[in-house]
Design a protein around this motif. Sequence first.
Motif, PDB file in Angstrom:
ATOM      1  N   ARG A  48      -2.766 -34.812   2.041  1.00 21.78           N
ATOM      2  CA  ARG A  48      -2.836 -34.050   0.784  1.00 21.78           C
ATOM      3  C   ARG A  48      -3.253 -32.601   1.048  1.00 21.78           C
ATOM      4  NH1 ARG A  48      -3.186 -36.283  -4.149  1.00 21.78           N
ATOM      5  NH2 ARG A  48      -5.018 -35.083  -4.716  1.00 21.78           N
ATOM      6  N   MET A  49      -4.029 -32.369   2.115  1.00 22.83           N
ATOM      7  CA  MET A  49      -4.379 -30.989   2.458  1.00 22.83           C
ATOM      8  C   MET A  49      -3.152 -30.252   2.991  1.00 22.83           C
ATOM      9  SD  MET A  49      -8.270 -30.879   3.930  1.00 22.83           S
ATOM     10  CE  MET A  49      -8.242 -32.252   5.050  1.00 22.83           C
ATOM     11  N   ILE A  50      -2.329 -30.954   3.767  1.00 21.30           N
ATOM     12  CA  ILE A  50      -1.093 -30.325   4.260  1.00 21.30           C
ATOM     13  C   ILE A  50      -0.183 -30.007   3.069  1.00 21.30           C
ATOM     14  CG2 ILE A  50       0.945 -30.587   5.741  1.00 21.30           C
ATOM     15  CD1 ILE A  50      -0.684 -32.528   7.480  1.00 21.30           C
ATOM     16  N   ALA A  51      -0.165 -30.941   2.091  1.00 15.90           N
ATOM     17  CA  ALA A  51       0.686 -30.742   0.904  1.00 15.90           C
ATOM     18  C   ALA A  51       0.153 -29.624   0.009  1.00 15.90           C
ATOM     19  CB  ALA A  51       0.768 -32.037   0.099  1.00 15.90           C
ATOM     20  N   GLY A  52      -1.138 -29.338   0.126  1.00 13.48           N
ATOM     21  CA  GLY A  52      -1.738 -28.307  -0.730  1.00 13.48           C
ATOM     22  C   GLY A  52      -2.342 -28.885  -1.988  1.00 13.48           C
ATOM     23  N   LEU A  53      -2.338 -30.217  -2.118  1.00 16.11           N
ATOM     24  CA  LEU A  53      -2.911 -30.845  -3.306  1.00 16.11           C
ATOM     25  C   LEU A  53      -4.431 -30.918  -3.190  1.00 16.11           C
ATOM     26  CD1 LEU A  53      -0.350 -33.747  -3.765  1.00 16.11           C
ATOM     27  CD2 LEU A  53      -0.564 -31.698  -5.173  1.00 16.11           C
ATOM     28  N   GLU A  54      -4.937 -30.792  -2.002  1.00 15.46           N
ATOM     29  CA  GLU A  54      -6.378 -30.860  -1.751  1.00 15.46           C
ATOM     30  C   GLU A  54      -6.793 -29.565  -1.076  1.00 15.46           C
ATOM     31  OE1 GLU A  54      -8.841 -33.183  -3.074  1.00 15.46           O
ATOM     32  OE2 GLU A  54      -7.423 -34.644  -2.280  1.00 15.46           O
ATOM     33  N   GLN A  55      -7.864 -28.967  -1.577  1.00 17.30           N
ATOM     34  CA  GLN A  55      -8.370 -27.719  -0.996  1.00 17.30           C
ATOM     35  C   GLN A  55      -8.963 -27.996   0.391  1.00 17.30           C
ATOM     36  OE1 GLN A  55      -7.965 -25.157  -3.274  1.00 17.30           O
ATOM     37  NE2 GLN A  55      -8.311 -23.773  -1.539  1.00 17.30           N
ATOM     38  N   ILE A  56      -8.738 -27.108   1.333  1.00 19.39           N
ATOM     39  CA  ILE A  56      -9.340 -27.249   2.670  1.00 19.39           C
ATOM     40  C   ILE A  56     -10.725 -26.607   2.628  1.00 19.39           C
ATOM     41  CG2 ILE A  56      -9.144 -26.485   5.085  1.00 19.39           C
ATOM     42  CD1 ILE A  56      -6.054 -26.565   4.634  1.00 19.39           C
ATOM     43  N   SER A  57     -11.763 -27.363   3.006  1.00 20.55           N
ATOM     44  CA  SER A  57     -13.129 -26.813   2.936  1.00 20.55           C
ATOM     45  C   SER A  57     -13.397 -25.836   4.074  1.00 20.55           C
ATOM     46  CB  SER A  57     -14.171 -27.934   2.988  1.00 20.55           C
ATOM     47  OG  SER A  57     -13.913 -28.895   2.006  1.00 20.55           O
ATOM     48  N   GLU A  58     -12.958 -26.194   5.284  1.00 17.94           N
ATOM     49  CA  GLU A  58     -13.126 -25.305   6.446  1.00 17.94           C
ATOM     50  C   GLU A  58     -11.931 -25.482   7.358  1.00 17.94           C
ATOM     51  OE1 GLU A  58     -16.911 -25.611   8.583  1.00 17.94           O
ATOM     52  OE2 GLU A  58     -17.853 -26.202   6.698  1.00 17.94           O
ATOM     53  N   GLY A  59     -11.655 -24.460   8.167  1.00 17.66           N
ATOM     54  CA  GLY A  59     -10.558 -24.547   9.125  1.00 17.66           C
ATOM     55  C   GLY A  59      -9.287 -23.903   8.600  1.00 17.66           C
ATOM     56  N   GLU A  60      -8.277 -23.861   9.466  1.00 19.63           N
ATOM     57  CA  GLU A  60      -7.024 -23.204   9.067  1.00 19.63           C
ATOM     58  C   GLU A  60      -5.836 -24.147   9.250  1.00 19.63           C
ATOM     59  OE1 GLU A  60      -8.309 -21.116  12.076  1.00 19.63           O
ATOM     60  OE2 GLU A  60      -9.934 -20.643  10.684  1.00 19.63           O
ATOM     61  N   LEU A  61      -4.894 -23.969   8.334  1.00 18.74           N
ATOM     62  CA  LEU A  61      -3.664 -24.749   8.392  1.00 18.74           C
ATOM     63  C   LEU A  61      -2.492 -23.776   8.538  1.00 18.74           C
ATOM     64  CD1 LEU A  61      -2.041 -27.424   7.975  1.00 18.74           C
ATOM     65  CD2 LEU A  61      -2.170 -26.995   5.540  1.00 18.74           C
ATOM     66  N   TYR A  62      -1.677 -24.012   9.551  1.00 18.78           N
ATOM     67  CA  TYR A  62      -0.525 -23.134   9.782  1.00 18.78           C
ATOM     68  C   TYR A  62       0.770 -23.941   9.742  1.00 18.78           C
ATOM     69  CZ  TYR A  62      -4.015 -19.935  11.783  1.00 18.78           C
ATOM     70  OH  TYR A  62      -5.101 -19.122  11.983  1.00 18.78           O
ATOM     71  N   ILE A  63       1.777 -23.385   9.099  1.00 14.23           N
ATOM     72  CA  ILE A  63       3.132 -23.925   9.263  1.00 14.23           C
ATOM     73  C   ILE A  63       3.957 -22.789   9.849  1.00 14.23           C
ATOM     74  CG2 ILE A  63       5.232 -24.794   8.146  1.00 14.23           C
ATOM     75  CD1 ILE A  63       3.569 -26.401   6.252  1.00 14.23           C
ATOM     76  N   ASN A  64       4.564 -23.043  10.997  1.00 16.03           N
ATOM     77  CA  ASN A  64       5.310 -21.989  11.717  1.00 16.03           C
ATOM     78  C   ASN A  64       4.489 -20.721  11.881  1.00 16.03           C
ATOM     79  OD1 ASN A  64       7.548 -23.516  12.166  1.00 16.03           O
ATOM     80  ND2 ASN A  64       8.642 -22.803  10.354  1.00 16.03           N
ATOM     81  N   ASP A  65       3.289 -20.886  12.371  1.00 13.94           N
ATOM     82  CA  ASP A  65       2.377 -19.767  12.673  1.00 13.94           C
ATOM     83  C   ASP A  65       1.910 -18.987  11.443  1.00 13.94           C
ATOM     84  OD1 ASP A  65       2.600 -20.397  15.355  1.00 13.94           O
ATOM     85  OD2 ASP A  65       4.359 -19.092  15.597  1.00 13.94           O
ATOM     86  N   LYS A  66       2.283 -19.442  10.265  1.00 16.50           N
ATOM     87  CA  LYS A  66       1.828 -18.738   9.060  1.00 16.50           C
ATOM     88  C   LYS A  66       0.683 -19.519   8.437  1.00 16.50           C
ATOM     89  CE  LYS A  66       3.469 -16.734   4.790  1.00 16.50           C
ATOM     90  NZ  LYS A  66       4.494 -16.699   3.785  1.00 16.50           N
ATOM     91  N   LYS A  67      -0.440 -18.835   8.215  1.00 19.76           N
ATOM     92  CA  LYS A  67      -1.588 -19.514   7.614  1.00 19.76           C
ATOM     93  C   LYS A  67      -1.282 -19.813   6.149  1.00 19.76           C
ATOM     94  CE  LYS A  67      -6.515 -19.054   6.899  1.00 19.76           C
ATOM     95  NZ  LYS A  67      -7.660 -18.156   6.893  1.00 19.76           N
ATOM     96  N   ILE A  68      -1.439 -21.080   5.775  1.00 21.75           N
ATOM     97  CA  ILE A  68      -1.030 -21.438   4.406  1.00 21.75           C
ATOM     98  C   ILE A  68      -2.168 -22.080   3.600  1.00 21.75           C
ATOM     99  CG2 ILE A  68       1.430 -21.692   4.950  1.00 21.75           C
ATOM    100  CD1 ILE A  68       0.780 -24.809   4.816  1.00 21.75           C
ATOM    101  N   ASN A  69      -3.414 -21.885   4.058  1.00 22.02           N
ATOM    102  CA  ASN A  69      -4.555 -22.505   3.340  1.00 22.02           C
ATOM    103  C   ASN A  69      -4.485 -22.300   1.827  1.00 22.02           C
ATOM    104  OD1 ASN A  69      -5.430 -22.478   6.054  1.00 22.02           O
ATOM    105  ND2 ASN A  69      -7.523 -22.783   5.352  1.00 22.02           N
ATOM    106  N   ASP A  70      -4.149 -21.064   1.415  1.00 25.06           N
ATOM    107  CA  ASP A  70      -4.194 -20.756  -0.017  1.00 25.06           C
ATOM    108  C   ASP A  70      -2.815 -20.711  -0.661  1.00 25.06           C
ATOM    109  OD1 ASP A  70      -6.991 -20.553   0.033  1.00 25.06           O
ATOM    110  OD2 ASP A  70      -6.807 -18.558   0.945  1.00 25.06           O
TER     111      ASP A  70
END
Lengths: 301, 359
Positions: free
Chosen positions: B49-71
């Motif tokens: 759900r964090m990868i999907a964006g349905l759940e907020q990430i509390s700490e750390g970074e999520l990248y898809i194709n080198d692009k940060k997509i946390n927000d």
Amino acid sequence: MRLDQLKSVYGDALIDDPSKVTNPGAYDWFKTKDGTIFGVRNDHLSTNERRLLDLSFIPYAPKSLNRTKKQLLWARLTFNDTPPENTVQLPQSVNLIYFILKKFSNQHRDLESAIHSFFHNAYLTTIWKSSEEGIIVLKKEQDCSGELINLIMSDFYCDLFMLHVHEIAVSSLSRMYADHFSLLNKAQLLYPDQHDFQLIHLLPLMLLDAAQRQKNFDLTKWMTKFSELPHDLIKSVEIFFYHNFNLSTAANELYIHRNSLQYRLDRFYQITGLDPKKFKDALIISLLLDNQRYEQRIKDQ
Amino acid sequence: MASIVLNHIKKRYDNSDAFAVKDFQLEIKDKEFIVLVGPSGCGKSTTLRMIAGLEQISEGELYINDKKINDMAPKDRDIAMVFQNYALYPHMSVYGNMAFGLKIRKLKKSEIDQRVREAAKVLGLEDYLDRKPKALSGGQRQRVALGRAMVRNPQVFLMDEPLSNLDAKLRVQMRSEIAKLHRRLNVTTVYVTHDQTEAMTMADRIVIMKDGEIQQIGTPKEVYNNPANVFVGGFIGAPPMNFVPAIVSEVGVQINDHIISLPAETMDKLHAYIGKSLIVGIRPEDIEYVKSTEETAFTATIDVAELLGSESLLYINFEGNNLIVKIPAEDVRAGDTITLAFKSDKLRFFDSETETLIV
């Protein structure tokens, strides 16, 4: 609470005229007792603030959200207790699904179309309380057991929490809706992993609410006792309940020996005087644990 | 196509002290089929759900194709989700179901038509486009659900226990269909399940989770042959790995009165444990049924014998420990005494306190 006080808190995020904004869906709308309508940007509101505003003012469903005649009729009937003209025939009772959307990107019309397609002939209308909260009105009971939630999630990329209320008299809609929304708000805070609720399953929450309103019934002493319990004791009791009192499977999930779990349950009994293995005590423990979790969530927010 | 990087991702609900997901670190390669597996409450669905964006990430970074997509909003992440139940509009045709997600994205009718027909062809649904879901079998419905995701041409598929609602036979069939589909479409896929068989049969790599933490990442073969700890050994494999407490001696390990000699190479790695206890792990199929009395052999009485067709499962007691043995089908019964031996190169040794793999 006065409007000027709110203005000092929310500044430009508060608008006192719906016609001034081009995106009314981005606001939660309320009406003061003297009839002034104002909106606060939903990204500036926490769940608690929204609840507080709901209690202090009358939630207002802007025309832009409830755009059809049918939606406006049901919105007025529900939120303002304004019955329609005599010429309009309404059913005696309806089935309702209260819903809260999270991360929704204002595709209200498309969402209504998806809901209509899903329920087809049973569908009456969708009324919006705010841009992220609403009520699906159905002619008859429909079992959608999570399927609608997954459809909405996959098509609209948003989270959906629902509360089903069956066979409610149309004449009592305005009396009940605030409590039902409040209940759903609490439920989704308390059980964030669960998205679909039936009213009967929220009976413990209703009972706790009622108990806390009783002046002579103070839960503080119990809650303090529970808050001082070691985390492993609480977790052991929760898992024991989750496994329907089966010591072996609960111990497996906790990766401890059956005897260790037995010891923890005995220890819980020694400290609290409530025996998790006895049904009646378990019922009380479960209620108090729910309350503890809920208060913690509120505090954290 | 997409690579995904989850860099020290943590999830904490409402600032409580407990983390639902703790320090999740994973690099998913482009076109890879990754399976997150673990018991309920281990944090696998929360991670999805964090990868999907349905759940907020509390700490750390999520990248898809080198692009940060946390927000980044979920709808802008170019992902498609498939869920446990079929999630279909019951009153829409198969075509309508597959087209709906594209319609609300305001795609041109011709484009929608092309995408739906292409997906239907791949999924063998061309002859069913006019049918309503209730006129389809369970497997066909699940294919429509996959089709609804496919028509979006996403960079990433996220699948949350998509086969859990199917009966055992259909689950096996759909398992291979999803695997085939992945090979054909080559879309990076993150698949969540609690079923270790699904994980073992479908994944390029498996991520085993417990209590919000990654226990091990590896290919199915790696995690099966060399489990990082006792939990993984017990969770992966059916029946699970057997575990027996033992004491390390100068020449091997001693399980009560039974001594198993070990090669010098293994003893070098266990040197620090001489005189101390550890946990010996052995897979049920790595206990052999031997007819002659070898040095390492032992006898045991069969408590229960289960014939599974080509194999038998024997439940025995060895030096006070209950073991499961998997042998080729033999005419043995409960109460029989048989001679068995451990395959010494298959023995695994775990630290008694940390339960992590030593060798």
